[in-house]
Enzyme design. Structure first.
Site, PDB file in Angstrom:
ATOM      1  N   GLU A   1      15.820  46.952  42.247  1.00  0.00           N
ATOM      2  CA  GLU A   1      15.936  48.437  42.759  1.00  0.00           C
ATOM      3  C   GLU A   1      14.901  49.503  41.776  1.00  0.00           C
ATOM      4  O   GLU A   1      14.817  50.445  42.488  1.00  0.00           O
ATOM      5  CB  GLU A   1      17.409  48.755  42.166  1.00  0.00           C
ATOM      6  CG  GLU A   1      18.459  47.743  42.770  1.00  0.00           C
ATOM      7  CD  GLU A   1      18.649  48.028  44.111  1.00  0.00           C
ATOM      8  OE1 GLU A   1      18.641  49.427  44.718  1.00  0.00           O
ATOM      9  OE2 GLU A   1      18.911  47.209  45.203  1.00  0.00           O
TER      10      GLU A   1
ATOM     11  N   SER B   1      82.566  29.673  37.165  1.00  0.00           N
ATOM     12  CA  SER B   1      83.201  28.949  35.867  1.00  0.00           C
ATOM     13  C   SER B   1      81.955  28.940  34.884  1.00  0.00           C
ATOM     14  O   SER B   1      82.221  28.533  33.679  1.00  0.00           O
ATOM     15  CB  SER B   1      83.625  27.377  36.351  1.00  0.00           C
ATOM     16  OG  SER B   1      84.693  27.421  37.151  1.00  0.00           O
TER      17      SER B   1
END
Length: 816
Positions: free
Chosen positions: A90, A478
């Site tokens: 770059e 229960s």
């Protein structure tokens, strides 16, 4: 000659004037542009959006939450070779220029002039500093005005920041394709490696991508990507960063990209991950969750999670096979074409049930069907050209009932073109599968800390994201009873206290019929001990006990244990008629398992921010001397448990011992197959709409629920003991197979006395029907027979019906 010199002077004067005019115009233009330039000093405080990463307890990455998949890496931690690759690709003069490259700009202008009118994209000569200006402060529009702004900002940025600071911003912000921002995330997503583990050819590919991420896609444009990668390697050789030989070797290697999958990275953790996401979003907000780079360590045990998912899925499939019916294929496709693979691949299926695959029926006969299996996806995401076939035998699909009976031939179930699920068995054969209608949940928790070790909220997260472990409020039936009995034991009753199991009518107010609670099966068994009431899940006994204590006390216990924050103090609630979640009930049982200490169920152990600072720590213990910097023969620090004692430790052991009886001789004898001390309780609601089992060993508490999402009858016999308990048993056997069995610890001061388990009276050790029962100091087995709900010598209490009196005197089923 004089005229010529005069002409030259005239031209010079005009040139100076024009130059001054041009300079003034340029100054005015630049001054106008600079008025609108963004504040570049804001980059000093820039914190890029960073992924929040969620880890399991063993460190494995579970999930990444992000709008942009990015990891921020300080410039000092980025390897030199990575920096060199990007500089070569770059901006090779990055460390020398002032922010712009005049020669590069000149070349770009000439090229763009030549291409004007051709429709080609404008080219540029942006330095890394200019790219930082564009990416952070400007838009990406292709205009000369934007390029001028970019250059001006670059000059200013170079004056305010060091070169390393600029490069750090660039390498962490740049988009590198496939959803990855920055070199840290890209190395993980593309190569499943940290940036420090990358090889030269991998580094070069990363540096090749910024020019055009979509143009150099590793699968769609592989040749183009390799060409660009090799160009970067050549530039690195040219700039002296790598040797010629290294470059040759790197260019010879393939582009070996392994795209990291998105979503859950720990198999089976989908429901757990979503529960964590919800908690983080509620605690910190969506923005902080998706952008602040939190590091979250959860309590999930990946191995236990897989075992939990398998146990629940196997249990739901087993229920569907026993009580369900064949509900048809998941889709249909044309099979006239010789290549059915592409069409089959388009049929949406469950992606989180790896044991199953989809298949298309190619042909059927009386005894078998030939199916084509879904083709695999290759590493490059393309569909495999291989087409695999398998047989499905009639003998393995007898469960697929049609019109209430088992099929007599395959044609009753399958037709050519049907798309179905199949599973490959260990023997190698394939069997037909379908998604169960019934659903359920499983939660596994450390009873001493409340840390959730495994959580499964349904059969498949891909099918339904509704989490039945945390979001489904269901009647517990229960499994609530132990808290009624715990309230009794905490308030003067003993395990050998006797309660009348006989018909009773409860007035419900004007205009309403009396409530007549029934035992499962409809029988009454006369006077029975509290232990028997728990072991055999006696409804009428529980109602009488709650009536004797008062429901206000029971409601307070329900609130204290976190089961129901606002339980109505009506007697039906003593049988679990209220609603709660599997998570809450599992946490409540954990408090009985740990000796009565309060625990809060937790999914998260620790949260750190992007700088590694701990902002949340799940630690319920206090240590006042844990901050010493060095050891100087001082005493070891003490961990102080400040958690609330919600239940007397002796009561906790008594109820635990009674629930051991549920497993040894009560409604959950199948759980004995776990092969170690287990305490637990079954739960079944009216019409078998909900089936529960919650139980624990000294080191693990597990809650299991099974039921339809829209409550309806599951069928006679679909009880907690028959449906939920087998899932619990299967999971416990797998989860604890490598752990030595542990006994429940008896608290100091508790006495163990031999009693007759039916009458509750003292008995000689070793006599038939005797057990060791636990008694608190100051309590002991009764010397005479006394029945709660029955007035000894005088007769029947006035609140009992004549039918109840007959049951007391004669019984309808005898003592049990």
């Amino acid at each position: 000659m004089r005229l010529f010199l005069k002409f030259i002077g005239y031209l010079f004067g005009i040139s100076v004037v024009l130059g001054l005019i041009a300079a003034a115009g340029l100054w005015i233009y630049l001054n106008d542009i600079t008025k609108d330039l963004p504040d570049y000093t804001a980059l000093k405080d820039y914190e890029p959006p960073v992924m929040t990463r969620v880890h399991a307890a063993d460190g494995h990455l579970m999930y990444e939450f992000a709008r942009e998949r990015r990891l921020f890496i300080p410039i000092q931690a980025i390897p030199d070779r990575v920096k060199q690759a990007f500089l070569s690709a770059e901006d090779k003069n990055f460390y020398e220029h002032i922010g712009i490259d005049p020669w590069g700009i000149g070349r770009a202008v000439i090229t763009n002039v030549r291409n004007s009118g051709s429709g080609r994209r404008l080219v540029g000569a942006s330095t890394i500093t200019q790219q930082v200006a564009k990416n952070f402060l400007l838009t990406g529009e292709q205009k000369y005005e934007r390029k001028i702004k970019e250059a001006l900002l670059a000059l200013r940025i170079e004056q305010a920041f060091t070169k390393d600071e600029i490069l750090e911003l660039y390498l962490n912000e740049i988009y590198l394709g496939v959803g990855a921002y920055g070199v840290g995330a890209a190395s993980l997503i593309l190569f499943d490696k940290s940036v420090h583990e990358l090889e030269l050819q991998e580094i070069a590919y990363l540096a090749a991508v910024p020019k055009g991420p979509s143009n150099y896609h590793p699968y769609r444009y592989r040749d183009r990507a390799i060409e660009r990668r090799n160009w970067v390697i050549d530039r690195m050789v040219e700039n002296g960063y790598v040797s010629v030989q290294e470059g040759i070797e790197a260019k010879a290697k393939p582009l070996d990209v392994k795209l990291r999958p998105t979503g859950n990275l720990v198999r089976g953790s989908e429901y757990f991950s979503e529960a964590v996401r919800r908690q983080l979003a509620a605690q910190y907000g969506e923005e902080k969750l998706y952008e602040d780079g939190l590091s979250v360590r959860t309590s999930l045990n990946p191995d236990m999670q897989l075992k939990a998912r398998k146990a629940l899925r196997d249990g739901l499939v087993d229920f569907d096979h026993k009580r369900g019916k064949w509900r048809g294929p998941i889709g249909n496709i044309e099979i006239a074409s010789s290549d059915w693979g592409a069409a089959l691949d388009k049929v949406q299926t469950l992606n989180d049930v790896p044991e199953w695959t989809s298949a298309v029926v190619l042909s059927v006969s009386n005894q078998k069907a030939v199916v084509g299996l879904r083709p695999e996806r290759l590493a490059n995401r393309k569909l495999s050209t291989e087409r695999v076939r398998a047989d499905l035998n009639l003998s393995d699909m007898k469960w697929a009932r049609v019109n209430g009976r088992a099929p007599r031939n395959v044609q009753e179930v399958l037709n050519p073109g049907d798309v179905v699920y199949v599973q490959r068995m260990p023997s190698g054969k394939y069997v037909l599968r379908q998604i169960p209608e019934v659903s359920g949940a499983l939660v596994a928790m450390d009873p001493h800390t409340g840390r959730v070790l495994a959580l499964v909220g349904g059969f498949s997260y891909a099918e339904s994201q509704f989490n039945r472990a945390t979001q489904a409020w269901r009647q517990p039936g229960s499994v609530f009873k132990p808290f009624v009995y715990a309230a009794a034991l905490d308030n003067g009753y003993t395990p050998s206290s006797v309660v009348l199991d006989a018909p009773v009518e409860i007035e419900q107010g004007p205009g309403q019929d009396p409530w007549k609670p029934q035992n499962y099966g409809g029988k009454f068994y006369g006077p029975s001990t509290l232990r028997t009431g728990i072991e055999l899940s006696r409804n009428v006994m529980t109602v009488r006990l709650a009536q004797d204590m008062g429901m206000d006390l029971v409601s307070e216990y329900a609130r204290s244990f976190g089961i129901d924050d606002n339980m109505m103090p009506v007697l039906s609630m003593s049988l679990g008629a209220g609603e709660t979640t599997v998570m809450r009930m599992t946490a409540a049982y954990s408090m009985m398992a740990n000796g009565g200490r309060r625990v809060q169920p937790t999914l998260i152990d620790r949260i750190q921010n992007r700088y590694g600072e701990t902002i949340y720590q799940n630690d319920q213990l206090v240590c006042t001397n844990c901050s010493e910097e060095y050891w100087d023969n001082q005493a070891e620090p003490e961990l102080i448990d400040t958690r609330e004692q919600v239940l007397d430790p002796m009561t906790a052991y008594q109820i635990t011992s009674m629930m051991e009886g549920v497993v040894q001789r009560g409604t959950a004898t199948g759980v004995k197959a776990v092969g170690r001390p287990v305490a637990g309780k079954t739960g079944t609601t009216n019409d078998e709409r909900d089936a529960w089992f919650v139980g624990f060993t000294p080191e693990l508490t597990v809650g299991v629920f099974v039921g339809y999402d829209t409550p309806r009858k599951m069928g006679k016999g679909a009880t907690g003991g028959q449906v939920a308990a087998p899932i619990f048993t299967s999971f416990m056997k797998d989860a604890l197979q490598d752990a030595p069995p542990l006994e429940f610890r008896v608290p100091n001061g508790l006495r163990l006395v031999s009693i007759n388990r039916r009458t509750g009276l003292r008995a000689s050790a070793g006599s038939p029907g005797t057990i060791l029962e636990s008694f608190k100091p100051g309590t002991s087995p009764p010397d005479s027979y006394s029945v709660i709900g029955f007035q000894d010598e005088i007769g029947i209490r006035q609140d009992l019906s004549p039918e109840a009196g007959r049951a007391v005197m004669s019984g309808t089923g005898g003592l049990y």
